[in-house]
Design a protein around this motif. Sequence first.
Motif, PDB file in Angstrom:
ATOM      1  N   GLY A 316      98.123  97.070  83.733  1.00 33.07           N
ATOM      2  CA  GLY A 316      99.200  96.101  83.871  1.00 33.07           C
ATOM      3  C   GLY A 316      98.965  95.079  84.962  1.00 33.07           C
ATOM      4  N   ARG A 317      97.718  94.916  85.376  1.00 29.11           N
ATOM      5  CA  ARG A 317      97.388  93.968  86.437  1.00 29.11           C
ATOM      6  C   ARG A 317      96.847  92.676  85.840  1.00 29.11           C
ATOM      7  N   PRO A 318      96.891  91.561  86.587  1.00 28.32           N
ATOM      8  CA  PRO A 318      96.335  90.300  86.082  1.00 28.32           C
ATOM      9  C   PRO A 318      94.851  90.460  85.753  1.00 28.32           C
ATOM     10  N   PHE A 319      94.428  89.868  84.644  1.00 30.06           N
ATOM     11  CA  PHE A 319      93.038  90.031  84.226  1.00 30.06           C
ATOM     12  C   PHE A 319      92.477  88.766  83.593  1.00 30.06           C
ATOM     13  N   ALA A 320      93.217  87.654  83.636  1.00 26.81           N
ATOM     14  CA  ALA A 320      92.773  86.430  82.957  1.00 26.81           C
ATOM     15  C   ALA A 320      91.440  85.931  83.498  1.00 26.81           C
ATOM     16  N   LYS A 321      91.283  85.929  84.823  1.00 27.83           N
ATOM     17  CA  LYS A 321      90.017  85.480  85.411  1.00 27.83           C
ATOM     18  C   LYS A 321      88.871  86.375  84.962  1.00 27.83           C
ATOM     19  N   GLN A 322      89.088  87.682  85.006  1.00 28.53           N
ATOM     20  CA  GLN A 322      88.032  88.625  84.623  1.00 28.53           C
ATOM     21  C   GLN A 322      87.717  88.546  83.131  1.00 28.53           C
ATOM     22  N   ARG A 377      84.418  78.507  82.292  1.00 29.63           N
ATOM     23  CA  ARG A 377      84.085  78.126  83.666  1.00 29.63           C
ATOM     24  C   ARG A 377      85.245  77.378  84.322  1.00 29.63           C
ATOM     25  N   MET A 378      85.932  76.571  83.544  1.00 29.55           N
ATOM     26  CA  MET A 378      87.104  75.881  84.078  1.00 29.55           C
ATOM     27  C   MET A 378      88.202  76.867  84.454  1.00 29.55           C
ATOM     28  N   ARG A 382      89.566  77.510  88.205  1.00 29.52           N
ATOM     29  CA  ARG A 382      90.981  77.279  88.492  1.00 29.52           C
ATOM     30  C   ARG A 382      91.576  78.472  89.263  1.00 29.52           C
ATOM     31  N   HIS A 383      91.136  79.664  88.925  1.00 28.04           N
ATOM     32  CA  HIS A 383      91.600  80.843  89.662  1.00 28.04           C
ATOM     33  C   HIS A 383      91.050  80.865  91.091  1.00 28.04           C
ATOM     34  N   LEU A 384      89.857  80.311  91.265  1.00 26.44           N
ATOM     35  CA  LEU A 384      89.224  80.337  92.580  1.00 26.44           C
ATOM     36  C   LEU A 384      89.670  79.200  93.481  1.00 26.44           C
ATOM     37  N   ALA A 385      89.787  78.005  92.910  1.00 25.17           N
ATOM     38  CA  ALA A 385      89.994  76.802  93.719  1.00 25.17           C
ATOM     39  C   ALA A 385      91.269  76.035  93.397  1.00 25.17           C
ATOM     40  N   GLY A 386      92.068  76.556  92.468  1.00 27.57           N
ATOM     41  CA  GLY A 386      93.299  75.869  92.109  1.00 27.57           C
ATOM     42  C   GLY A 386      93.068  74.833  91.014  1.00 27.57           C
ATOM     43  N   PRO A 387      94.149  74.230  90.516  1.00 31.65           N
ATOM     44  CA  PRO A 387      94.037  73.214  89.450  1.00 31.65           C
ATOM     45  C   PRO A 387      93.184  72.028  89.886  1.00 31.65           C
ATOM     46  N   GLU A 388      92.548  71.425  88.906  1.00 31.87           N
ATOM     47  CA  GLU A 388      91.734  70.262  89.187  1.00 31.87           C
ATOM     48  C   GLU A 388      92.607  69.076  89.571  1.00 31.87           C
TER      49      GLU A 388
END
Length: 390
Positions: A316-322, A377-378, A382-388
């Motif tokens: 139940g944890r966030p996993f979108a980046k992974q 990659r986008m 986005r998870h690492l550096a925020g929205p463009e």
Amino acid sequence: MPDRAPQPVDRQLPTDEARDLISLVRDIAQREIAPKAAEEEDAGRFPREVFALLSESGLLGLPYDSEYGGGDQPYEVYLQVLEELAAARLTVGLGVSVHTLASYALAAYGTKEQQVEHLPAMLGGGLLGAYCLSEPSSGSDAASLRTKAVRDGDDWVITGTKAWITHGGIADYYTVMARTGEEGPRGITAFLVPGDAEGLSAAAPEKKMGMKGSPTAQVHFDGVRVSDDRRLGEEGQGFAIALSALDSGRLGIAACAIGVAQAALDEAVAYAAGRKQFGRPISDFQGLRFMLADMATQIEAGRALYLSAARLRDAGRPFAKQAAMAKLHCTDTAMKVTTDAVQILGGYGYTADFPAERYMREAKVLQIVEGTNQIQRMVIARHLAGPEGR
């Protein structure tokens, strides 16, 4: 030549039930799928009878609730089932992944009444689903879709064209994203459309470089009328539902990619052990041994990555980046491993007498479907550096 039966992978499964499940899948793959894969792919034949068998065996609804005909299996197990199926034939593994994706909106966002009415047939009743988001003019920019659904009393009338639809023209139901309001993502709503709805038709399947047994086609909605009780979620919630579904779907693509890569590695190892040059097996030569070692290492890394993301989802944890990372890495790995497998087989790898060339052609599409690897990659950035910035 017929495809080699998938070689057993040493899996770490959480329960005895999961181990029995994988044994069942391997048996089906070895008896019913792999022996016919090369011939049927060459003929462009979709194995509907295999999907009927998978449905009867309880394998089309594994990650969903048993109350509605699902298998109550965690994603950690479901994805390994996909890998086994894709290793035998990608048309089957990817088809199960797409079917699971098409069932997601109802399972996650449908009302109790909708789930009771539709899910049992979708998960265990022999039906096959398709997922309709992309359009001829909106692929990666999915929020700009133009298919419209207009309210007419208690019904909705859907008009437009969807593109690149796996199972287009043969699906029993379609999960469709259509515009019901303003431009952009907030004006999109999800609908469950029966495959035999009046006004729904499919174009001739696309002629593809691989996956020839899996029909991919445009689907046309010419004033297709569906009742409001087939709307999934709230009005304007469709794009959020679509993105949520794709997070899980990308894990399915990652698992399928590792299945194809594993099949290619198995083929390369077997060929290298049997092929002799200069008086000894070519597997004795260091340059080739290093290729095999690199292939195996990337496969194991990809498998660990998709399973790690699956365990986050199961918890139940966030996993979108992974999920984006898994899709990116695993599909790039499949492309590299299958290309290297062709190289190891040499001239034979370039012929249709061996499955390596088919694996290479099939691997390419996995870098494109359910979000290109550039999109992944986008998402990761986005998870690492925020929205463009704009």
